[in-house]
Design an enzyme around this catalytic site. Structure first.
Site, mmCIF file in Angstrom:
data_model
loop_
_atom_site.group_PDB
_atom_site.id
_atom_site.type_symbol
_atom_site.label_atom_id
_atom_site.label_comp_id
_atom_site.label_asym_id
_atom_site.label_seq_id
_atom_site.Cartn_x
_atom_site.Cartn_y
_atom_site.Cartn_z
ATOM 1 C CE LYS A 11 -1.622 -3.065 7.376
ATOM 2 N NZ LYS A 11 -1.045 -4.314 7.955
ATOM 3 C CE1 TYR A 51 2.832 -2.119 10.979
ATOM 4 C CE2 TYR A 51 3.159 -1.312 8.754
ATOM 5 C CZ TYR A 51 2.329 -1.821 9.731
ATOM 6 O OH TYR A 51 1.003 -2.025 9.469
ATOM 7 C CG PHE A 59 7.031 -9.999 9.366
ATOM 8 C CD1 PHE A 59 6.682 -8.649 9.473
ATOM 9 C CD2 PHE A 59 6.831 -10.818 10.476
ATOM 10 C CE1 PHE A 59 6.156 -8.128 10.648
ATOM 11 C CE2 PHE A 59 6.314 -10.306 11.669
ATOM 12 C CZ PHE A 59 5.974 -8.950 11.749
ATOM 13 N NE ARG A 87 -5.357 -4.738 17.120
ATOM 14 C CZ ARG A 87 -4.160 -4.983 16.551
ATOM 15 N NH1 ARG A 87 -3.530 -4.031 15.863
ATOM 16 N NH2 ARG A 87 -3.611 -6.159 16.649
ATOM 17 C CB THR A 93 -2.304 -10.479 12.353
ATOM 18 O OG1 THR A 93 -2.323 -9.712 13.561
ATOM 19 C CG2 THR A 93 -1.210 -9.973 11.432
ATOM 20 N NE ARG A 104 -5.689 -6.999 9.670
ATOM 21 C CZ ARG A 104 -4.908 -6.732 10.711
ATOM 22 N NH1 ARG A 104 -5.096 -7.369 11.859
ATOM 23 N NH2 ARG A 104 -3.944 -5.839 10.618
ATOM 24 C CG ASN A 114 -2.927 -7.553 7.451
ATOM 25 O OD1 ASN A 114 -2.611 -6.435 7.058
ATOM 26 N ND2 ASN A 114 -2.502 -8.060 8.600
ATOM 27 C CG HIS A 117 -1.858 -0.008 11.355
ATOM 28 N ND1 HIS A 117 -1.111 -0.782 12.212
ATOM 29 C CD2 HIS A 117 -2.021 1.185 11.975
ATOM 30 C CE1 HIS A 117 -0.826 -0.055 13.298
ATOM 31 N NE2 HIS A 117 -1.369 1.145 13.182
ATOM 32 C CD GLU A 128 0.311 3.369 15.455
ATOM 33 O OE1 GLU A 128 0.966 2.379 15.832
ATOM 34 O OE2 GLU A 128 -0.887 3.307 15.105
HETATM 35 P P1 RTP Z 1 -1.010 -3.849 12.170
HETATM 36 O O1 RTP Z 1 0.126 -3.439 13.097
HETATM 37 O O2 RTP Z 1 -0.688 -3.607 10.717
HETATM 38 O O3 RTP Z 1 -2.317 -3.262 12.602
HETATM 39 O O4 RTP Z 1 -1.209 -5.436 12.277
HETATM 40 P P2 RTP Z 1 -1.259 -6.357 13.572
HETATM 41 O O5 RTP Z 1 -1.061 -5.513 14.815
HETATM 42 O O6 RTP Z 1 -2.469 -7.203 13.486
HETATM 43 O O7 RTP Z 1 0.013 -7.270 13.353
HETATM 44 P P3 RTP Z 1 1.548 -7.026 13.707
HETATM 45 O O8 RTP Z 1 2.042 -8.232 14.437
HETATM 46 O O9 RTP Z 1 1.729 -5.678 14.346
HETATM 47 O O10 RTP Z 1 2.234 -7.032 12.271
HETATM 48 C C1 RTP Z 1 2.267 -5.870 11.469
HETATM 49 C C2 RTP Z 1 1.989 -6.242 10.037
HETATM 50 O O11 RTP Z 1 3.080 -6.968 9.507
HETATM 51 C C3 RTP Z 1 2.595 -7.873 8.524
HETATM 52 N N1 RTP Z 1 2.957 -9.223 8.908
HETATM 53 N N2 RTP Z 1 3.483 -10.088 8.091
HETATM 54 N N3 RTP Z 1 4.610 -12.418 6.935
HETATM 55 C C4 RTP Z 1 4.241 -12.434 8.224
HETATM 56 O O12 RTP Z 1 4.342 -13.410 8.923
HETATM 57 C C5 RTP Z 1 3.685 -11.212 8.786
HETATM 58 N N4 RTP Z 1 3.276 -11.059 10.036
HETATM 59 C C6 RTP Z 1 2.833 -9.791 10.127
HETATM 60 C C7 RTP Z 1 1.105 -7.695 8.443
HETATM 61 O O13 RTP Z 1 0.817 -6.726 7.411
HETATM 62 C C8 RTP Z 1 0.788 -7.153 9.813
HETATM 63 O O14 RTP Z 1 -0.439 -6.488 9.819
HETATM 64 MG MG MG Z 2 0.502 -4.117 15.036
#
Ligand code: RTP
Ligand code: MG
Length: 140
Positions: A11, A51, A59, A87, A93, A104, A114, A117, A128
């Site tokens: 990222k 996304y 967010f 993962r 996250t 992370r 973070n 992805h 994807e």
């Molecule tokens: P990713 O999809 O990027 O691999 O991350 P992830 O599965 O661990 O988390 P996900 O719930 O899918 O969230 C996607 C991305 O959104 C951002 N985020 N911001 N401000 C917030 O509370 C918040 N929560 C999530 C993060 O960049 C997260 O990786």
């Molecule tokens: Mg995700």
């Protein structure tokens, strides 16, 4: 366990701090092979589509702004159980909850910035990968 492919993004917070090589070393040390990789600057439309599952979340707009704030490196990682393995290597996250040694934990700046992805299922990985790469781009 079968060889599997997953989709990864380094990222903008990580490319800005020149961490591409250190993050790639984590993948390789864990036995994942980088079989395709390119650096690009996502458009707003690409980030919103990528996304899209989070469109209704509070967010979402911040996330799209962040993902378009600088270049990213999109990649395809291959290995045993690659989706779940990646993962694990990424960590939670929120870096505050990530295990020691994870990407992370070591590199993320915040729950949003973070650093990486990773696909969360083999089905999403296939979607994807196809969004950013042609089949001929993948060299195993
Ligand atoms: P990713 O999809 O990027 O691999 O991350 P992830 O599965 O661990 O988390 P996900 O719930 O899918 O969230 C996607 C991305 O959104 C951002 N985020 N911001 N401000 C917030 O509370 C918040 N929560 C999530 C993060 O960049 C997260 O990786
Ligand atoms: Mg995700």
């Amino acid at each position: 366990m079968a060889t599997e492919r997953t989709f990864s993004i380094i990222k903008p917070d990580a490319t800005r701090r020149n961490l591409t090589g250190k993050i790639n070393a984590k993948f390789e040390e864990a036995g994942l092979r980088i079989v395709a990789q390119k650096r690009l600057w996502m458009t707003r439309e690409q980030a919103e589509t990528f996304y899209g599952v989070h469109r209704e979340r509070g967010f979402f707009n911040d996330l799209v702004a962040f993902m378009t704030s600088g270049p990213v490196v999109v990649q395809v990682l291959e290995g045993e159980n690659a989706v779940a393995r990646n993962r694990e290597i990424m960590g939670a996250t929120n870096p505050a909850n990530a295990e020691p040694g994870t990407i992370r934990k070591e590199f993320a700046e915040s729950i949003e910035a973070n650093s990486v992805h990773g696909s969360d299922s083999p089905e999403n990985a296939a979607t994807e990968i196809a969004y950013f790469f042609a089949g001929t781009d993948l060299v195993g």
